[in-house]
Design a protein around this motif. Structure first.
Motif, mmCIF file in Angstrom:
data_model
loop_
_atom_site.group_PDB
_atom_site.id
_atom_site.type_symbol
_atom_site.label_atom_id
_atom_site.label_comp_id
_atom_site.label_asym_id
_atom_site.label_seq_id
_atom_site.Cartn_x
_atom_site.Cartn_y
_atom_site.Cartn_z
ATOM 1 N N ALA A 71 -7.986 3.606 5.472
ATOM 2 C CA ALA A 71 -8.503 2.427 4.779
ATOM 3 C C ALA A 71 -10.014 2.328 4.990
ATOM 4 N N THR A 77 0.841 -1.205 0.000
ATOM 5 C CA THR A 77 0.000 0.000 0.000
ATOM 6 C C THR A 77 0.869 1.246 0.000
ATOM 7 N N GLY A 103 -6.790 0.094 1.174
ATOM 8 C CA GLY A 103 -5.889 1.020 1.859
ATOM 9 C C GLY A 103 -5.397 2.146 0.954
ATOM 10 N N SER A 146 -5.709 -3.055 -2.425
ATOM 11 C CA SER A 146 -6.816 -3.796 -1.817
ATOM 12 C C SER A 146 -6.357 -5.210 -1.506
#
Length: 736
Positions: free
Chosen positions: A147, A106, A132, A113
């Motif tokens: 998130a 992320t 996220g 995801s």
């Protein structure tokens, strides 16, 4: 939120101080206010969103903000309980390493995801989908991390259910053995759906049999079977299984309380056994195929965190549907195998019977080949002659006993209505059962053991021609297919005996033919003689110029011609029926109108006989019939009513019942004797002597053939001197 704090700080001073602020400060305050107004919709969205939302400190990974949906998802009462917690506290321990890897992706991509297993406040875990986001400043430093979290519990459960059902379908469909299918059903149910499972099936005799049991604790399987041995199952007994078998509807008891347990039990001892099994909830669903209930699947949960819910009931029903299909296939396969074996045995008997010509030869085949086909050890064939049963052949019985026991008057079975009046076979699982229902069998049954018995009437289309007594060495219960097979054997034997009597029947037919020719000659000669006489009288009247008398004679001649045409038409109809060429031209017909037309045709007959026609015609009774042929039936019935009840009223009624139209013709004439009723619709038959009443005896025979060709029935009820009631029932079906 910073803008909010700034705005709040700027607005804390006194009003006169704000007035004296420099213009630059007032401009900053207005800008912050506009920023807060711009962020207000996003703040509302954050708090009211259905998805869980969370932001964490980029440095410490501690929670900075969560929305209420996120808190509820994790079992917390308010978002404030989560502020400051390390994100690792909300993860399942086994997901720590995978979370760090997903977080790195992320941070690297800025948006990523992935799926995780989160942990609730109570320690239970559940699957989630994390979306996220990570934001960096111009120097590349992460300044914001957040998130959105979606609970995947429902989706995962649906996927698990689908996978389970798919696997169950494959496992259940992989076998055509009934016992294997039932055992696999129990094994699939435990532990996926329950801690314990029972499978019960309805037997052909209407009882209930426990066929499979599965339990987490194998030692309790024997206890479940023992409980059924002590308290046998039944469709009328208390309990969820009996209820489901009776109603065909599932039963769900989410919490099995002591009161509910008492309702299921058949006494304190039974209740103690049930309590020992320790179930806290029960699901029972029917096993159904082709509209019939085959059995029941019962699932029980014992104490623990797990509990049954509506989705478990749905899953159990779907499993039961798959199992029912496989069970039905297994039963059909087994029946097909049994049918093949029985068909071969039946073919052997048929071949042997076809080679037998004399009655004695047929009897030998029936007893020796027939008993082998039925897997029986004893049998006797008795032929019915003049109300008595005469022994023709036997096997397995003492010779002296058989000689002493014949001829046997048919009246000894007078208490057995099923055998004599309904002409249906009687099957007994044991000697005691046989003697309880047919005590007349005591002399024979007392010396041939305790095994099963059967009394099989030999019935042709219209009469009983004999009886077969069959015995087996052991006590047994007869399944319906076995009964059907034995009845098929019996029908073959009856047909063979009937064929052996054809010569006698042929002689009777010749005598009947000669009698008919005599009657027909008389019936045809009478109108011909009258026509000849009328012709002479017409000539005289014309010669003398008496035209009125000539017209009267012509009318009389026309009636005789009509009578001749009717007689010839009846003979032609009989010929067509004999050749199978009775043609029908169906169309939509109103039954009441047909009756009116038939009554109009017989108006002169009614007037001449002095009979009054009383009508009760329900409108709208319509069907797909041959109108002209149906009118012929009506005319025959009305003519008979007038012929045998002159001067008395004739009641004609048309009505309907579900799926059928009905015509009833009642007269108050001389009636019909009980001896004549069975043969009344036969060819050339009459209910009375032809010396007193004319006719060929074909009207009712032709009427019956017409009605049956249209899918209907014609019946008669009558007593001597009390008139007769003829009832015609015709199907109200559409064409095709």
């Amino acid at each position: 939120m910073a803008s909010t704090r700034k705005l709040s700080a700027l607005s804390q001073g006194r009003g006169d101080e704000r007035v004296r602020r420099p213009a630059a400060d007032r401009s900053e305050e207005q800008e912050l206010q506009r920023e807060e107004e711009h962020l207000e919709p996003w703040t509302q969205l954050f708090h009211h969103a259905g998805l869980g939302m969370v932001s964490t400190d980029p440095e410490t990974s501690c929670i900075k903000a969560v929305n209420p949906a996120f808190a509820r998802m994790h079992g917390y009462d308010s978002p404030e309980e989560l502020i400051g917690k390390h994100v690792q506290e909300l993860l399942a321990p086994e997901c720590f390493a995978s979370f760090r890897a997903e977080l790195e992706r992320t941070l690297e991509k800025g948006h990523h995801s992935y799926e995780l297993l989160n942990r609730r406040k109570d320690g239970s875990c559940f699957p989630v989908l994390v979306d996220g986001v990570a934001l960096r400043d111009e120097r590349g430093k992460v300044i914001y991390r957040a998130a959105s979290v979606h609970d995947l519990t429902a989706r995962k459960e649906a996927e698990d259910r689908f996978s389970f059902i798919a696997r169950a379908g494959e496992v259940l469909a992989s076998s055509l053995d009934e016992d294997t299918v039932l055992q696999r059903l129990a094994e699939l149910s435990v532990p996926h759906l329950a801690d314990a499972c029972t499978v019960d099936l309805l037997t052909e005799g209407g009882g209930v049999e426990r066929r499979a049991v599965m339990h987490r604790d194998p030692e309790l399987v024997a206890a479940v079977f023992e409980m059924v041995r002590r308290w046998p199952l039944g469709t009328c007994a208390p309990g969820v299984t009996a209820q489901v078998l009776r109603t065909g509807e599932p039963v769900f008891i989410p919490v099995l309380t002591d009161a509910a347990l008492a309702d299921l039990a058949r006494g304190e001892g039974h209740q103690a056994w049930l309590r020992q099994l320790g179930f806290k909830s029960l699901i029972c669903v029917p096993l159904q195929a082709r509209g019939q209930t085959l059995g029941a699947l019962t699932l029980g949960l014992q104490s623990g965190l797990r509990s049954h819910g509506p989705r478990d009931v749905e899953l159990a029903q779907e499993l039961a549907r798959r199992a029912s299909l496989s069970l039905d296939n297994a039963l059909l396969f087994q029946k097909a195998k049994e049918t093949q074996v029985r068909t071969e045995r039946l073919q052997d008997l048929t071949a042997a019977l076809s080679r037998a010509a004399a009655v004695e030869e047929v009897a030998e085949v029936v007893i020796h080949v027939g008993l082998k086909a039925a897997r029986a050890q004893r049998g006797a064939l008795l032929q019915l002659r003049e109300g008595k049963l005469h022994l023709m052949c036997h096997s397995g019985y003492p010779e002296a006993l058989m000689r002493a026991y014949q001829p046997l008057p048919l009246e000894v079975f007078s208490r057995s209505r099923t055998l004599l009046h309904e002409r249906q076979p009687l099957f007994f699982g044991s000697r005691a059962e046989c003697l309880a229902q047919v005590p007349e069998m005591t002399p024979v049954s007392s010396v041939v053991g305790e095994g099963a018995r059967a009394l099989l009437p030999l019935v042709t289309e219209q009469r009983m021609i004999g009886l077969i007594i069959v015995g087996w060495e052991t006590v047994k219960s007869f399944s319906q297919p076995e009964k059907d097979f034995i009845q098929a054997l019996t029908r073959q034997c009856a047909q063979a005996l009937e064929r052996a009597e054809l010569y006698r029947d042929a002689q009777a037919a010749v005598r009947l033919r000669d009698e008919f020719l005599s009657v027909a000659s008389h019936e045809l000669k009478t109108p011909l003689t009258s026509l000849g006489l009328q012709h002479v009288l017409i000539e005289r009247a014309v010669s003398a110029g008496l035209l009125d008398k000539a017209h009267s004679r012509l009318a009389s001649s026309a009636r005789q011609v009509h009578r001749l045409a009717s007689l010839v038409g009846s003979l032609l109809d009989v010929s067509r029926i004999s050749l199978g060429k009775l043609a029908l031209e169906p169309s939509e017909v109103d039954l009441a109108q047909v009756v009116k037309d038939g009554l109009e045709r017989t108006e002169a007959v009614f007037t001449q006989a002095g009979c009054d026609a009383r009508l009760s015609l329900e409108p709208g009774v319509r069907g797909w019939w041959d109108g002209s042929r149906l009118e012929q039936v009506v005319v025959n019935l009305l003519s008979n009513a007038v012929k045998y009840g002159p001067g008395k009223p004739v009641v004609i009624q048309v009505d309907s019942e579900p799926g059928w139209g009905r015509l009833r013709v009642r007269d108050e004439g001389i009636g019909i004797s009980p001896e004549a009723l069975p043969r009344l619709f036969g060819r050339f038959e009459r209910g009375v002597s032809d010396r007193h009443y004319g006719g060929l005896g074909l009207g009712l025979y032709i009427s019956r053939q017409i009605v049956e060709a249209m899918g209907g029935t014609i019946t008669v009820e009558s007593e001597l001197d009390r008139g007769a009631l003829f009832t015609v029932r015709l199907p109200l079906r559409a064409p095709g």
